[in-house]
Write an enzyme that holds these catalytic residues in place. Structure first.
Site, PDB file in Angstrom:
ATOM      1  N   PRO A   1       0.818  -1.223   0.000  1.00 49.98           N
ATOM      2  CA  PRO A   1       0.000   0.000   0.000  1.00 49.98           C
ATOM      3  C   PRO A   1       0.845   1.262   0.000  1.00 49.98           C
ATOM      4  CG  PRO A   1      -0.909  -1.617   1.518  1.00 49.98           C
ATOM      5  CD  PRO A   1       0.412  -2.165   1.060  1.00 49.98           C
TER       6      PRO A   1
ATOM      7  N   TYR B   1     -12.785 -17.175 -11.931  1.00 47.36           N
ATOM      8  CA  TYR B   1     -12.495 -15.900 -12.586  1.00 47.36           C
ATOM      9  C   TYR B   1     -13.660 -14.931 -12.434  1.00 47.36           C
ATOM     10  CZ  TYR B   1     -12.001 -12.561 -16.402  1.00 47.36           C
ATOM     11  OH  TYR B   1     -11.945 -11.398 -17.150  1.00 47.36           O
TER      12      TYR B   1
END
Length: 312
Positions: free
Chosen positions: A42, A125
């Site tokens: 991050p 997916y």
């Protein structure tokens, strides 16, 4: 000039998005080596956003195959990190991400999927993409980011990789010996094929549209075409009449979905976007680029009305 931070610029869709935006935007396109959304911390993402100072962030990055864990990391977790980083370091930037028609799961035959249809994915997916879209929606609803998700249906066109059905068929056609069969998986499904150049144009609109009235938008052709017809059309454009044998395993991403067609009315209303290329244009551009790269003479693409395909 608008500043745009683009992830995935070296991919099939991302390369076209890069070309679409280059004329009107100051682009920053980090390579995977410079910033991989899967592995980036991050702190690294926030630092990149601080340096780029973007007016818009576009993500064309992600994975389409692999183990469920890998798909979740590449599509869902990476999106969560990007949303948080944009909210912290560039809260005024428009965040555009490419989703997938696989989020919908099975749709009744003849029905056009609208964005209000509840997601019901049937593959890992599709689950990873639907979760990523939901994270974007939640962040937008909370006022944390200005987010738009483009649910892309089946993109086709120049630069299509061999990991896709039509990309693989083009590669096979280029090297088939005379009399050799073209072998594929089952081709009985219907799909909404959308030109990758039209997808890139939709991204360009999503980056710049003011105050979008919706956060999730379908990007498709609005037509359903039998996959079998698309394969035979590509063979015709390539000038390589072959016998097709459908004896290969089906795709694990879409085997349970027999029909898919996009309702593109919302994209037209919100973005002022409509697709400009039909399937003949798309497969012609695919073959024209694929054939020279494989030492094969391209066949001129001059379509007449009878050669163009649409849903029955």
């Amino acid at each position: 000039m608008m500043r745009v931070l683009l992830f995935g610029a070296s991919g099939f869709i991302g390369a076209h998005v890069r070309r679409e935006l280059a004329a009107t935007a100051d682009l920053t396109c980090p390579s995977r080596g410079e910033c991989d959304l899967v592995t980036a911390t991050p702190e690294a993402l926030r630092a990149l956003l601080d340096r780029a100072g973007p007016d818009a962030v576009v993500s064309c990055a992600g994975a389409v195959s692999g183990a469920a864990e890998d798909l979740v990391r590449a599509n869902t977790t990476a999106t969560a990190k990007l949303v948080d980083a944009v909210a912290d370091a560039a809260p005024g930037a428009r965040l555009v991400r490419l989703g997938s028609a696989a989020e919908y799961g099975p749709v009744p035959f003849g029905v056009a999927a609208t964005e209000d249809r509840p997601p019901a994915p049937v593959s890992a997916y599709g689950v990873s993409q639907a979760a990523a879209t939901r994270l974007m929606e939640l962040a937008a609803d909370a006022g944390r980011v200005d987010a738009v998700v483009l649910r892309v249906f089946n993109p086709v066109g120049p630069g299509m990789p061999g990991t896709t059905l039509l990309g693989r068929v083009a590669a096979l056609l280029a090297r088939l010996a005379p009399g050799e069969d073209l072998r594929t998986g089952p081709l009985g499904a219907y799909r909404d094929f959308v030109d990758v150049r039209d997808v890139a144009a939709a991204v360009g609109r999503a980056v710049t549209v003011a105050a979008p009235g919706a956060r999730v938008l379908n990007v498709g052709s609005g037509r359903a075409v039998p996959v079998r017809d698309a394969v035979h059309l590509l063979a015709s454009v390539a000038g390589r009449p072959v016998r097709v044998r459908e004896d290969r395993p089906p795709s694990p991403r879409s085997a349970e979905v027999g029909w898919m067609r996009a309702d593109v009315g919302r994209a037209a209303s919100v973005l002022g976007w409509v697709p400009e290329h039909d399937l003949y244009d798309s497969v012609g551009a695919l073959w024209s680029q694929a054939a020279p790269a494989r030492g094969t003479d391209p066949v001129p693409v001059t379509a007449g009305p009878a050669q163009r395909r649409s849903e029955p």
